[in-house]
Design an enzyme around this catalytic site. Structure first.
Site, PDB file in Angstrom:
ATOM      1  N   LEU A   1       1.021  -0.962   0.121  1.00 34.53           N
ATOM      2  CA  LEU A   1       0.291   0.014  -0.062  1.00 34.53           C
ATOM      3  C   LEU A   1       0.813   1.620  -0.010  1.00 34.53           C
ATOM      4  CD1 LEU A   1      -3.205  -1.139   2.556  1.00 34.53           C
ATOM      5  CD2 LEU A   1      -3.013  -0.403   0.203  1.00 34.53           C
ATOM      6  N   ASP A   2       0.640   2.791  -1.057  1.00 32.25           N
ATOM      7  CA  ASP A   2       1.703   2.845  -0.632  1.00 32.25           C
ATOM      8  C   ASP A   2       1.624   4.280   0.899  1.00 32.25           C
ATOM      9  OD1 ASP A   2       0.214   5.935  -1.731  1.00 32.25           O
ATOM     10  OD2 ASP A   2      -0.663   4.565  -3.003  1.00 32.25           O
ATOM     11  N   TYR A   3       2.720   5.152   0.165  1.00 35.03           N
ATOM     12  CA  TYR A   3       2.605   5.720   1.729  1.00 35.03           C
ATOM     13  C   TYR A   3       2.067   6.373   2.257  1.00 35.03           C
ATOM     14  CZ  TYR A   3       5.248   9.188   4.568  1.00 35.03           C
ATOM     15  OH  TYR A   3       5.936  10.080   6.180  1.00 35.03           O
TER      16      TYR A   3
ATOM     17  N   THR B   1      -1.683   5.627   1.737  1.00 32.74           N
ATOM     18  CA  THR B   1      -3.060   4.750   2.060  1.00 32.74           C
ATOM     19  C   THR B   1      -2.595   3.754   2.704  1.00 32.74           C
ATOM     20  OG1 THR B   1      -2.815   4.346  -0.374  1.00 32.74           O
ATOM     21  CG2 THR B   1      -3.638   2.920   0.812  1.00 32.74           C
TER      22      THR B   1
END
Length: 242
Positions: free
Chosen positions: A101-103, A105
């Protein structure tokens, strides 16, 4: 006896494909000798080293983390930022996140030391539902949602949503809450698709991964997956192969 690349993947060192590359590149030793043959099989009595580091044969473990925003989906960060494994300090096994999951999210993130399990879930052909809730700056039109479902080329990459639905809108603020279901797990996929449509994402949360939800959890909480949950995820992945 098991194939060497499977043993390396199970130990959480690398995916099976990456393990195969490491073997052919001469980075793997068995009982002190470099092995480059992909068909090599080893037993639990054999000592395996990858790039000089012995593999510790661990029992598989499976965890669910409610990843907060502002955390890296990795086991370490060279810039000293907080990583997801910081939230599971008591776990002694060498766990790693299943996908990313990106930073910015938040939401469902699975962690394990079982490389084969991770690869099974991450492969798009296994069609595991990944359910996201996005708050958008702007209200997407029906045509824009259809584009997401039909498939779009973004930055030279084909991206597609399985399902997209507007949950609510605030016309005065010009915002919407949109549910997006993916089978793919491409980097920043939801954000990139909305950006390409001119409807940027303000906040993004993954609410469900297969059958796993965040029920009863707060950001930063974690818990072990129950045996039946692990079994369900395996079954969902195996049943969905076309």
């Amino acid at each position: 006896m098991e194939r060497l690349q499977k043993v390396i993947a199970h130990a959480g060192v690398a995916s099976r494909r990456k393990a195969e590359e490491m073997i052919t590149e001469g980075k793997v030793k068995v009982n002190g000798k470099v092995v480059k043959e992909l068909g090599t099989k080893v037993s639990s009595n054999d000592d395996v080293e990858v790039e000089g580091v012995p593999i510790v044969k661990e029992a598989p473990v499976y965890y669910l983390l409610y990843k907060p925003r502002g955390v890296i989906s990795s086991v370490k960060d060279d810039k000293g930022r907080k990583v997801v494994t910081d939230y599971l300090p008591e776990v002694e096994e060498r766990i790693f996140p299943v996908g990313r999951l990106d930073y910015d999210t938040s939401g469902v993130l699975l962690l394990t030391n079982d490389g084969e399990f991770a690869n099974l879930l991450m492969h798009p052909k296994h069609e595991i539902d990944k359910v996201y809730i996005a708050k958008t700056k702007g209200i997407p039109t029906d045509d824009q949602l259809k584009k997401m479902k039909k498939g779009m080329t973004v930055e030279g990459e084909k991206m597609k949503a399985v399902h997209v639905k507007i949950m609510s809108t605030e016309h005065k603020k010009g915002t919407a809450i949109v549910q997006v279901i993916l089978h793919e797990g491409k980097n920043r996929q939801v954000r990139k698709m909305f950006d390409a449509l001119g409807v940027p994402v303000d906040k993004l949360k993954r609410e469900r991964y297969g059958s796993i939800t965040l029920h009863g959890m707060n950001a930063g909480d974690h818990r072990p997956l129950k045996p039946h949950e692990v079994k369900q995820l395996r079954q969902q992945a195996e049943e969905n192969v076309k």
